[in-house]
Design a protein around this motif. Structure first.
Motif, short mmCIF file in Angstrom:
data_model
loop_
_atom_site.label_atom_id
_atom_site.label_comp_id
_atom_site.label_asym_id
_atom_site.label_seq_id
_atom_site.Cartn_x
_atom_site.Cartn_y
_atom_site.Cartn_z
N ASP A 155 -6.45 85.90 -7.08
CA ASP A 155 -6.14 87.27 -6.62
C ASP A 155 -5.52 88.09 -7.74
O ASP A 155 -5.85 89.27 -7.92
N THR A 156 -4.60 87.46 -8.48
CA THR A 156 -3.95 88.16 -9.59
C THR A 156 -4.97 88.50 -10.67
O THR A 156 -4.97 89.61 -11.23
N LEU A 157 -5.86 87.54 -10.95
CA LEU A 157 -6.88 87.79 -11.97
C LEU A 157 -7.78 88.96 -11.58
O LEU A 157 -8.09 89.83 -12.41
N LYS A 158 -8.13 89.01 -10.31
CA LYS A 158 -8.98 90.11 -9.83
C LYS A 158 -8.26 91.44 -10.02
O LYS A 158 -8.85 92.43 -10.47
N LYS A 159 -6.98 91.44 -9.69
CA LYS A 159 -6.18 92.68 -9.85
C LYS A 159 -6.10 93.08 -11.33
O LYS A 159 -6.22 94.26 -11.67
N LEU A 165 -5.78 95.80 -16.60
CA LEU A 165 -4.48 95.40 -17.16
C LEU A 165 -4.63 94.35 -18.26
O LEU A 165 -3.65 93.97 -18.89
N ILE A 166 -5.85 93.86 -18.46
CA ILE A 166 -6.06 92.88 -19.54
C ILE A 166 -6.23 93.66 -20.84
O ILE A 166 -7.17 94.44 -20.98
N ALA A 167 -5.30 93.44 -21.74
CA ALA A 167 -5.32 94.19 -23.00
C ALA A 167 -6.20 93.50 -24.04
O ALA A 167 -7.01 94.14 -24.70
N LEU A 168 -6.02 92.19 -24.17
CA LEU A 168 -6.71 91.43 -25.22
C LEU A 168 -7.30 90.14 -24.65
O LEU A 168 -6.67 89.48 -23.83
N ARG A 169 -8.50 89.79 -25.13
CA ARG A 169 -9.10 88.49 -24.80
C ARG A 169 -9.50 87.77 -26.09
O ARG A 169 -9.97 88.41 -27.03
N TYR A 170 -9.29 86.45 -26.11
CA TYR A 170 -9.73 85.66 -27.26
C TYR A 170 -11.25 85.63 -27.31
O TYR A 170 -11.90 85.45 -26.29
N LYS A 171 -11.79 85.77 -28.51
CA LYS A 171 -13.24 85.60 -28.68
C LYS A 171 -13.61 84.13 -28.51
O LYS A 171 -14.59 83.81 -27.88
N ASN A 172 -12.82 83.26 -29.13
CA ASN A 172 -13.01 81.81 -28.97
C ASN A 172 -11.70 81.23 -28.43
O ASN A 172 -10.79 80.96 -29.22
N ASN A 173 -11.67 81.05 -27.13
CA ASN A 173 -10.43 80.65 -26.45
C ASN A 173 -9.80 79.40 -27.09
O ASN A 173 -10.38 78.31 -27.02
N SER A 177 -6.65 79.43 -21.91
CA SER A 177 -6.18 80.53 -21.06
C SER A 177 -7.23 80.95 -20.04
O SER A 177 -8.42 81.02 -20.36
N SER A 178 -6.78 81.28 -18.82
CA SER A 178 -7.68 81.82 -17.81
C SER A 178 -8.35 83.07 -18.36
O SER A 178 -7.66 83.95 -18.91
N PHE A 179 -9.66 83.14 -18.19
CA PHE A 179 -10.43 84.36 -18.53
C PHE A 179 -10.20 84.77 -19.99
O PHE A 179 -10.32 85.94 -20.33
N ASP A 180 -9.84 83.82 -20.84
CA ASP A 180 -9.61 84.05 -22.28
C ASP A 180 -8.49 85.07 -22.55
O ASP A 180 -8.47 85.74 -23.59
N ILE A 181 -7.55 85.18 -21.61
CA ILE A 181 -6.54 86.25 -21.73
C ILE A 181 -5.53 85.94 -22.84
O ILE A 181 -4.92 84.87 -22.87
#
Lengths: 221, 84
Positions: A155-159, A165-173, A177-181
């Protein structure tokens, strides 16, 4: 702008406080002031950085004890006033433990302490923390952590996704981290927490300047 | 005032990966232990605490567990309580 002052919080066990101060003062000519964790008077600072390190020895959980310091208690009003707060690495862990940002940071999937440069996608321009330029962009910043695996429920991830609200994601996790956050903001955008270290990427001689924009954006209103 | 001995168990929620547990499981198998289906690592916290009866002490322990001992985003807790 002359009097704009960034407070750099010092907990017992912080070890990136002087790096942050140096990057702000030496590379960006932004005035800083160290704030001891027992201080609760934030009246003379305009933005705050919670630096990396091992506050209170990471006892119990990373950031768990720091949450009860007088300074973090005073941070609620500071955030509500709209002033900007940047939590880097252990600072991000403190922001999640104290409820300013959702989710939690747990042990890296492979149990390694990872010290490396990582490529990151800028996902959201909320808060103006990254040079978005209207298109998806990639930056390179150093990471150095053993407990940087971002975790939250579905639920939090969906929000996070729906509200941008996701600022940065890893290209190669690197850590599971969930969803490469790698970094998130609050809804207002004035609080950013991220595992990578922008203060370690502020001069070409140490490998890059992709962190400058984020530190410079502390002075945004 | 009554005194109680409390044992709090904090565990990662089942949905949260436990890399330290996985590594220990792998070492257990290398040691020759057979039949291990699952191994997860938690924390046990022992507290001695005073209060006016069990209910008051339970209230205090609930607060401590919920706000400090466990991060309920990733962890569950339970405790046992013994009057001394």
């Amino acid at each position: 702008m002359d009097n704009f002052t960034v407070g750099v919080v010092v907990f017992p066990g912080s070890n990136c406080d002087r790096d942050v101060s140096w990057a702000l003062e030496g590379c960006l000519d932004i005035r800083t002031k160290y704030l001891w964790h027992e201080s609760s008077d934030l009246s003379d600072v305009d933005a705050i950085v919670l630096p990396g390190g091992f506050s209170y020895g990471d006892y119990l959980r990373c950031g768990a004890i720091a949450r009860f310091s007088p300074l973090i208690n005073a941070l609620d009003d500071f955030v509500k006033s709209g002033r900007r707060v940047l939590g880097i690495c252990n600072g991000f862990q403190i922001l999640t433990e104290s409820g300013f940002l959702p989710g939690a940071l747990t042990a890296n999937k492979n149990l390694n302490f990872i010290c490396d440069d990582v490529e990151l996608d800028i996902v959201s321009s909320k808060g103006g923390w990254f040079n978005d330029g209207g298109e998806k962009q990639t930056i390179k910043l150093p990471i150095a952590h053993g407990e940087g695996r971002y975790h939250c429920d579905s639920d939090t991830l969906k929000k996070l996704v729906d509200d941008e609200l996701i600022a940065l994601r890893y290209k190669n996790n690197p850590n599971g981290s969930s969803f490469d956050i790698a970094g998130i903001t609050n809804e207002k955008g004035n609080v950013l927490g991220l595992m990578p270290h922008p203060e370690r990427a502020c001069d070409e001689t140490i490998g890059g300047t992709d962190g400058l924009f984020t530190l410079k954006s502390l002075i945004l209103k | 005032m009554d005194q109680f001995a409390v044992k709090v168990f904090v565990r990662l929620r089942p949905s949260v990966l436990d890399p330290a547990g996985e590594a220990t499981k792998s070492a257990s198998i290398k040691l020759g232990a057979e039949g291990i289906k699952s191994l997860r690592i938690g924390k046990m916290i022992e507290v001695k605490i005073e209060g006016n009866g069990e209910n008051e002490v339970r209230e205090k322990i609930d607060l401590l567990c919920d706000r400090l001992f466990a991060n309920t985003v990733i962890e569950d807790y339970e405790y046992s309580l013994e009057k001394l």
